[in-house]
Design a protein around this motif. Structure first.
Motif, PDB file in Angstrom:
ATOM      1  N   ARG A 123      28.521   9.611 -23.943  1.00 37.73           N
ATOM      2  CA  ARG A 123      29.840   9.176 -23.474  1.00 37.73           C
ATOM      3  C   ARG A 123      30.683  10.424 -23.271  1.00 37.73           C
ATOM      4  O   ARG A 123      30.369  11.477 -23.810  1.00 37.73           O
ATOM      5  CB  ARG A 123      30.475   8.187 -24.445  1.00 37.73           C
ATOM      6  N   ILE A 124      31.755  10.319 -22.500  1.00 35.16           N
ATOM      7  CA  ILE A 124      32.622  11.464 -22.233  1.00 35.16           C
ATOM      8  C   ILE A 124      33.460  11.816 -23.465  1.00 35.16           C
ATOM      9  O   ILE A 124      33.663  12.965 -23.776  1.00 35.16           O
ATOM     10  CB  ILE A 124      33.544  11.194 -21.024  1.00 35.16           C
ATOM     11  N   MET A 134      35.309   6.307 -25.517  1.00 36.94           N
ATOM     12  CA  MET A 134      34.893   5.764 -24.227  1.00 36.94           C
ATOM     13  C   MET A 134      33.520   5.113 -24.367  1.00 36.94           C
ATOM     14  O   MET A 134      32.776   5.397 -25.293  1.00 36.94           O
ATOM     15  CB  MET A 134      34.848   6.864 -23.169  1.00 36.94           C
ATOM     16  N   GLN A 157      29.263   1.664 -18.773  1.00 34.16           N
ATOM     17  CA  GLN A 157      29.947   2.097 -17.550  1.00 34.16           C
ATOM     18  C   GLN A 157      29.313   1.413 -16.335  1.00 34.16           C
ATOM     19  O   GLN A 157      30.013   0.932 -15.440  1.00 34.16           O
ATOM     20  CB  GLN A 157      29.897   3.619 -17.396  1.00 34.16           C
ATOM     21  N   PHE A 174      36.226   4.280 -10.793  1.00 29.52           N
ATOM     22  CA  PHE A 174      36.410   4.865 -12.126  1.00 29.52           C
ATOM     23  C   PHE A 174      35.113   4.825 -12.920  1.00 29.52           C
ATOM     24  O   PHE A 174      34.686   5.834 -13.497  1.00 29.52           O
ATOM     25  CB  PHE A 174      37.519   4.126 -12.894  1.00 29.52           C
ATOM     26  N   HIS A 175      34.469   3.664 -12.961  1.00 34.00           N
ATOM     27  CA  HIS A 175      33.272   3.536 -13.792  1.00 34.00           C
ATOM     28  C   HIS A 175      32.054   4.216 -13.173  1.00 34.00           C
ATOM     29  O   HIS A 175      31.221   4.758 -13.903  1.00 34.00           O
ATOM     30  CB  HIS A 175      33.027   2.066 -14.134  1.00 34.00           C
ATOM     31  N   THR A 209      32.352   6.973 -11.372  1.00 33.75           N
ATOM     32  CA  THR A 209      32.671   8.380 -11.634  1.00 33.75           C
ATOM     33  C   THR A 209      32.368   8.739 -13.078  1.00 33.75           C
ATOM     34  O   THR A 209      31.827   9.813 -13.371  1.00 33.75           O
ATOM     35  CB  THR A 209      34.150   8.671 -11.318  1.00 33.75           C
ATOM     36  N   THR A 210      32.696   7.854 -13.991  1.00 30.04           N
ATOM     37  CA  THR A 210      32.434   8.121 -15.405  1.00 30.04           C
ATOM     38  C   THR A 210      30.937   8.193 -15.669  1.00 30.04           C
ATOM     39  O   THR A 210      30.471   9.078 -16.401  1.00 30.04           O
ATOM     40  CB  THR A 210      33.128   7.076 -16.286  1.00 30.04           C
ATOM     41  N   ASN A 222      29.865  11.498 -14.424  1.00 30.99           N
ATOM     42  CA  ASN A 222      30.312  12.572 -15.321  1.00 30.99           C
ATOM     43  C   ASN A 222      29.505  12.628 -16.618  1.00 30.99           C
ATOM     44  O   ASN A 222      29.268  13.720 -17.142  1.00 30.99           O
ATOM     45  CB  ASN A 222      31.803  12.426 -15.621  1.00 30.99           C
ATOM     46  N   ILE A 223      29.093  11.484 -17.120  1.00 32.94           N
ATOM     47  CA  ILE A 223      28.248  11.476 -18.322  1.00 32.94           C
ATOM     48  C   ILE A 223      26.948  12.218 -18.036  1.00 32.94           C
ATOM     49  O   ILE A 223      26.514  13.077 -18.813  1.00 32.94           O
ATOM     50  CB  ILE A 223      27.977  10.035 -18.794  1.00 32.94           C
TER      51      ILE A 223
END
Length: 169
Positions: A45-46, A50, A56, A143-144, A146-147, A150-151
């Protein structure tokens, strides 16, 4: 030809789900190549408060199917959030893509002005269809996605902007 709410929703959601699938595939392949247990990426997780990678993806797909069904006037199918592997997440994304492909343009006639009401806990939201699409649904999917990106990126998966934009560019 005038664009409709269908044109601004279903193709965008479809592209984002395709991109998310490709990002996950690249993450899974990278774990295998680097001899890292897939669970390392899946449990990442970031930040401590989160959600981890599977959640996500579940939320991104829930938002995509919810948007499509709300705007088309369909009941939103309920899916158990039990995916724990890359393969299971890919099946969920494929199910979402099937649902999106099943939406007929005519089902969304007038959806731009229809009222969309949502409740999250004690908070209630009321939108026109176009405002729901632009202010709630699409931003949530991005958003999800992208998250999730990013993870994987934070775990060393060699992802770049074009992995995120691949089907939309």
């Amino acid at each position: 030809m005038t664009k409709t709410i269908y044109d601004y929703s279903i193709p965008v959601l479809t592209a984002m789900m395709g991109n998310l699938s490709a990002i996950l595939a690249k993450g899974h392949q990278n774990a295998v190549e680097r001899n890292i247990a897939p669970e390392v990426f899946l449990n990442s997780r970031i930040a401590p408060d989160m959600f981890a990678l599977p959640r996500q993806v579940q939320i991104a797909t829930d938002n995509a199917k919810g948007c499509a069904c709300r705007l088309a006037g369909r009941d939103i199918p309920k899916w158990a959030d039990e995916e724990k592997t890359f393969e299971e997440l890919q099946v969920r994304i494929a199910k979402t893509l099937e649902l999106l492909a099943s939406i007929e343009k005519s089902e969304m006639d007038g959806a731009d002005t229809k009222v969309v009401e949502m409740k999250f806990g004690t908070r209630e939201f009321k939108f026109t269809g176009i405002d729901y699409l632009n202010r709630m649904a699409i931003p949530n999917v991005h958003f999800h996605c992208t998250t999730a990106y990013n993870i994987l990126r934070a775990n060393g998966v060699p992802l770049g902007k074009m992995d995120y934009l691949r089907a939309t560019a």
